[in-house]
Write an enzyme that holds these catalytic residues in place. Structure first.
Site, PDB file in Angstrom:
ATOM      1  N   GLU A  32       0.853  -1.198   0.000  1.00 38.40           N
ATOM      2  CA  GLU A  32       0.000   0.000   0.000  1.00 38.40           C
ATOM      3  C   GLU A  32       0.882   1.239   0.000  1.00 38.40           C
ATOM      4  O   GLU A  32       1.802   1.349   0.804  1.00 38.40           O
ATOM      5  CB  GLU A  32      -0.910  -0.025   1.235  1.00 38.40           C
ATOM      6  CG  GLU A  32      -2.238   0.643   0.998  1.00 38.40           C
ATOM      7  CD  GLU A  32      -3.057  -0.059  -0.087  1.00 38.40           C
ATOM      8  OE1 GLU A  32      -3.097   0.487  -1.209  1.00 38.40           O
ATOM      9  OE2 GLU A  32      -3.637  -1.116   0.184  1.00 38.40           O
ATOM     10  N   HIS A  33       0.587   2.151  -0.921  1.00 37.47           N
ATOM     11  CA  HIS A  33       1.381   3.363  -1.127  1.00 37.47           C
ATOM     12  C   HIS A  33       2.794   3.037  -1.596  1.00 37.47           C
ATOM     13  O   HIS A  33       3.693   3.874  -1.485  1.00 37.47           O
ATOM     14  CB  HIS A  33       1.411   4.247   0.130  1.00 37.47           C
ATOM     15  CG  HIS A  33       0.114   4.971   0.361  1.00 37.47           C
ATOM     16  ND1 HIS A  33      -0.268   6.059  -0.381  1.00 37.47           N
ATOM     17  CD2 HIS A  33      -0.904   4.745   1.232  1.00 37.47           C
ATOM     18  CE1 HIS A  33      -1.458   6.487   0.038  1.00 37.47           C
ATOM     19  NE2 HIS A  33      -1.870   5.693   1.008  1.00 37.47           N
ATOM     20  N   THR A  34       2.989   1.823  -2.106  1.00 36.84           N
ATOM     21  CA  THR A  34       4.259   1.509  -2.777  1.00 36.84           C
ATOM     22  C   THR A  34       4.179   1.852  -4.259  1.00 36.84           C
ATOM     23  O   THR A  34       5.200   2.115  -4.883  1.00 36.84           O
ATOM     24  CB  THR A  34       4.602   0.011  -2.628  1.00 36.84           C
ATOM     25  OG1 THR A  34       3.413  -0.740  -2.896  1.00 36.84           O
ATOM     26  CG2 THR A  34       5.107  -0.321  -1.249  1.00 36.84           C
ATOM     27  N   GLY A 120     -17.588   2.226  -5.804  1.00 38.07           N
ATOM     28  CA  GLY A 120     -17.036   3.112  -4.784  1.00 38.07           C
ATOM     29  C   GLY A 120     -16.739   2.447  -3.451  1.00 38.07           C
ATOM     30  O   GLY A 120     -16.663   3.119  -2.428  1.00 38.07           O
ATOM     31  N   LEU A 123     -13.156  -1.759  -4.394  1.00 36.57           N
ATOM     32  CA  LEU A 123     -12.883  -3.015  -5.115  1.00 36.57           C
ATOM     33  C   LEU A 123     -12.644  -2.758  -6.601  1.00 36.57           C
ATOM     34  O   LEU A 123     -12.535  -3.683  -7.388  1.00 36.57           O
ATOM     35  CB  LEU A 123     -14.024  -4.012  -4.895  1.00 36.57           C
ATOM     36  CG  LEU A 123     -14.146  -4.468  -3.442  1.00 36.57           C
ATOM     37  CD1 LEU A 123     -15.372  -5.358  -3.242  1.00 36.57           C
ATOM     38  CD2 LEU A 123     -12.891  -5.225  -3.007  1.00 36.57           C
ATOM     39  N   SER A 124     -12.556  -1.497  -6.967  1.00 42.43           N
ATOM     40  CA  SER A 124     -12.230  -1.059  -8.319  1.00 42.43           C
ATOM     41  C   SER A 124     -13.271  -1.442  -9.366  1.00 42.43           C
ATOM     42  O   SER A 124     -12.965  -2.072 -10.383  1.00 42.43           O
ATOM     43  CB  SER A 124     -10.839  -1.522  -8.750  1.00 42.43           C
ATOM     44  OG  SER A 124     -10.394  -0.608  -9.739  1.00 42.43           O
ATOM     45  N   SER A 125     -14.487  -1.002  -9.122  1.00 41.28           N
ATOM     46  CA  SER A 125     -15.502  -1.091 -10.176  1.00 41.28           C
ATOM     47  C   SER A 125     -15.082  -0.257 -11.374  1.00 41.28           C
ATOM     48  O   SER A 125     -15.438  -0.573 -12.517  1.00 41.28           O
ATOM     49  CB  SER A 125     -16.854  -0.603  -9.650  1.00 41.28           C
ATOM     50  OG  SER A 125     -16.825   0.780  -9.357  1.00 41.28           O
ATOM     51  N   GLU A 158      -8.956   7.127 -16.994  1.00 36.33           N
ATOM     52  CA  GLU A 158      -9.225   7.594 -15.625  1.00 36.33           C
ATOM     53  C   GLU A 158      -8.410   8.855 -15.313  1.00 36.33           C
ATOM     54  O   GLU A 158      -8.902   9.781 -14.674  1.00 36.33           O
ATOM     55  CB  GLU A 158      -8.919   6.465 -14.628  1.00 36.33           C
ATOM     56  CG  GLU A 158      -9.689   6.618 -13.346  1.00 36.33           C
ATOM     57  CD  GLU A 158     -10.022   5.310 -12.650  1.00 36.33           C
ATOM     58  OE1 GLU A 158     -10.120   4.252 -13.316  1.00 36.33           O
ATOM     59  OE2 GLU A 158     -10.198   5.349 -11.431  1.00 36.33           O
ATOM     60  N   ASP A 170      -4.861  -1.180 -10.727  1.00 34.43           N
ATOM     61  CA  ASP A 170      -6.211  -1.727 -10.849  1.00 34.43           C
ATOM     62  C   ASP A 170      -6.446  -2.334 -12.230  1.00 34.43           C
ATOM     63  O   ASP A 170      -6.996  -3.427 -12.365  1.00 34.43           O
ATOM     64  CB  ASP A 170      -7.258  -0.638 -10.592  1.00 34.43           C
ATOM     65  CG  ASP A 170      -7.143  -0.046  -9.204  1.00 34.43           C
ATOM     66  OD1 ASP A 170      -6.321  -0.538  -8.402  1.00 34.43           O
ATOM     67  OD2 ASP A 170      -7.874   0.924  -8.919  1.00 34.43           O
TER      68      ASP A 170
HETATM   69  P1  ADP Z   1     -14.135   2.011  -7.159  1.00 36.31           P
HETATM   70  O1  ADP Z   1     -13.313   1.890  -8.397  1.00 36.31           O
HETATM   71  O2  ADP Z   1     -13.354   1.724  -5.926  1.00 36.31           O
HETATM   72  O3  ADP Z   1     -15.401   1.228  -7.191  1.00 36.31           O
HETATM   73  P2  ADP Z   1     -14.264   4.715  -8.088  1.00 36.31           P
HETATM   74  O4  ADP Z   1     -14.756   5.977  -7.479  1.00 36.31           O
HETATM   75  O5  ADP Z   1     -12.895   4.664  -8.607  1.00 36.31           O
HETATM   76  O6  ADP Z   1     -14.548   3.554  -7.032  1.00 36.31           O
HETATM   77  O7  ADP Z   1     -15.202   4.345  -9.311  1.00 36.31           O
HETATM   78  C1  ADP Z   1     -16.607   4.262  -9.146  1.00 36.31           C
HETATM   79  C2  ADP Z   1     -17.290   4.953 -10.303  1.00 36.31           C
HETATM   80  O8  ADP Z   1     -17.078   4.222 -11.523  1.00 36.31           O
HETATM   81  C3  ADP Z   1     -18.789   4.981 -10.143  1.00 36.31           C
HETATM   82  O9  ADP Z   1     -19.197   6.082  -9.371  1.00 36.31           O
HETATM   83  C4  ADP Z   1     -19.248   5.116 -11.589  1.00 36.31           C
HETATM   84  O10 ADP Z   1     -19.124   6.446 -12.045  1.00 36.31           O
HETATM   85  C5  ADP Z   1     -18.217   4.285 -12.343  1.00 36.31           C
HETATM   86  N1  ADP Z   1     -18.683   2.897 -12.551  1.00 36.31           N
HETATM   87  C6  ADP Z   1     -18.089   1.769 -12.114  1.00 36.31           C
HETATM   88  N2  ADP Z   1     -18.789   0.674 -12.484  1.00 36.31           N
HETATM   89  C7  ADP Z   1     -19.844   1.111 -13.184  1.00 36.31           C
HETATM   90  C8  ADP Z   1     -20.949   0.468 -13.825  1.00 36.31           C
HETATM   91  N3  ADP Z   1     -21.114  -0.859 -13.805  1.00 36.31           N
HETATM   92  N4  ADP Z   1     -21.856   1.261 -14.445  1.00 36.31           N
HETATM   93  C9  ADP Z   1     -21.720   2.597 -14.463  1.00 36.31           C
HETATM   94  N5  ADP Z   1     -20.716   3.263 -13.867  1.00 36.31           N
HETATM   95  C10 ADP Z   1     -19.780   2.535 -13.230  1.00 36.31           C
HETATM   96 MG    MG Z   2     -11.604   3.063  -8.860  1.00 37.45          MG
END
Ligand code: ADP
Ligand code: MG
Length: 381
Positions: A32-34, A120, A123-125, A158, A170
């Site tokens: 972490e932070h590496t 959010g 877990l990097s959605s 991003e 990620d």
């Molecule tokens: P994390 O990556 O940790 O989940 P982030 O703030 O980096 O959090 O990214 C979340 C954002 O990515 C969401 O608020 C949205 O804007 C976008 N996002 C991620 N997955 C989806 C999805 N399945 N549909 C629409 N937007 C998404």
């Molecule tokens: Mg993210």
């Protein structure tokens, strides 16, 4: 879900998608932070994915819809991709970056998104969405870009279109991880190596506990820590803290000493964890995770009481190790535990959060899973 995705694509466009692609979220076991110090990280892809049904169009229009953002679909043109805003910037920005990287990718697209990576929660959605889109467009668009190049395109989306100063961990994890293994990623060279986790075999599970605490100072705190690391590297005369050794630390004091000590000891922990895993001793990784948390709390000073409470409660309830994950100042903790203790840990962290006046945490079990892939959804042709 994938068949629903095909049906949604048909309903929206009047034709079949050409393919369905998916990419996973990730969690970083240690390191972490590496990353911003050009060191190593050890993420693994998790069993939660973003899926994208995609098809080319005969014009310059791009449409994108998401089941997670059920408003109107976003419609734009190829020329305006880098001006996308909001959630669609992750998808449209990826298409923009791919087109910058490979002029062979031409024409408009229809994209329909659905996923089960929580948005959010750390877990990097965001990378899951970018990487599913990147793989879909590269494969269907006939591009030769390899997975490293796709990861760079996702990161560029991003950085340059969404406007978030993230590293490449990620996207690399989402595209390069193999099932059951973590990815030892050198953030200087981007060289990656598989490291088998072997958790199932010995009855271990990983839990991600979202504290649902997010501090306003997160962005400022992150920038401050990055700047301190740059200043410490400069003071030591090394290109990045990744190159600092423990005996150099005596030349620093105060905040710079503490920040640098975290990075130097964390880098060493990553390598110890890799050695333990390669030795078939995943349970012994636990204390390294807990030591990482102490270092993030005391030296890097990015923990908050809600995270410390989760870590302490999990350890008291039988976890082998636990630490905050992500930039800090809130967010999630990762817990390594025997399967048999998981339920008790879930109860214990909730009880401790309530006692401390923190929000009720969300506990999720995550399993190592495969990186981005084309889904077999039985499309004709
Ligand atoms: P994390 O990556 O940790 O989940 P982030 O703030 O980096 O959090 O990214 C979340 C954002 O990515 C969401 O608020 C949205 O804007 C976008 N996002 C991620 N997955 C989806 C999805 N399945 N549909 C629409 N937007 C998404
Ligand atoms: Mg993210």
């Amino acid at each position: 879900m994938s068949s629903d995705l095909v049906a949604t694509f048909r309903a929206a466009t009047g034709r079949d998608p050409e393919g369905v692609f998916s990419a996973p979220g990730r969690v970083n076991l240690i390191g972490e932070h590496t990353d911003h110090n050009e060191g190593h990280v050890l993420p693994f892809a998790i069993d939660r994915r973003c899926r994208v049904a995609a098809g080319r169009r005969g014009d310059d229009i791009v449409t994108v819809r998401s089941a997670q953002e059920p408003g109107a679909p976003v419609t734009t043109t190829l020329e305006a991709l880098d001006r996308a805003r909001g959630w669609s910037a992750y998808a449209l920005g990826t298409l923009w970056a791919l087109r910058e990287a490979d002029p062979a990718i031409t024409g408009g697209w229809d994209l329909v998104v659905d996923g089960d990576v929580p948005l959010g929660s750390g877990l990097s959605s965001s990378a899951a969405l970018e990487c599913a889109v990147a793989l879909a467009i590269a494969e269907l668009g006939g591009s030769d870009l390899d997975r490293h190049a796709l990861a760079r395109a996702g990161r560029r989306a991003e950085n340059d279109v969404v406007g978030a100063p993230v590293g490449i961990m990620d996207q690399a994890a989402s595209l390069l991880c193999r099932d059951g293994a973590a990815l030892l990623l050198d953030c200087r060279t981007l060289h990656g190596e598989d490291v088998a986790l072997g958790l199932d075999e010995v009855g271990l599970v990983t839990l991600v506990v979202d504290t649902r605490v997010r501090h306003d100072l997160a962005d400022g705190g992150y920038a401050d820590r990055r700047a301190a690391c740059v200043a410490a590297a400069e003071a030591l005369g090394v290109p990045a803290l990744r190159d600092a050794t423990p005996d150099m630390l005596g030349r620093l004091d105060g905040d710079l000493l503490r920040r640098a000590r975290h990075v130097v000891t964390e880098e060493a922990r990553v390598h110890r964890v890799v050695a333990l895993l390669r030795d078939g001793r995943p349970a012994d990784v636990g204390p390294e995770l807990t030591a990482s948390h102490a270092s993030l709390r005391d030296d890097f000073e990015v923990s908050v009481p809600a995270l410390d409470a989760v870590v302490a409660a999990a350890l008291d309830a039988g976890a082998l190790g636990a630490r905050l994950v992500g930039g800090g100042f809130g967010g999630s903790a990762l817990v390594l535990a025997p399967d048999a203790a998981a339920a008790e840990i879930g109860t214990a962290v909730a009880r401790r959060a309530a006692a401390g006046g923190h929000p009720e945490p969300v506990v999720r079990a995550v399993r190592p899973a495969a990186g981005a892939r084309r889904e077999d959804v039985g499309l004709p042709g």
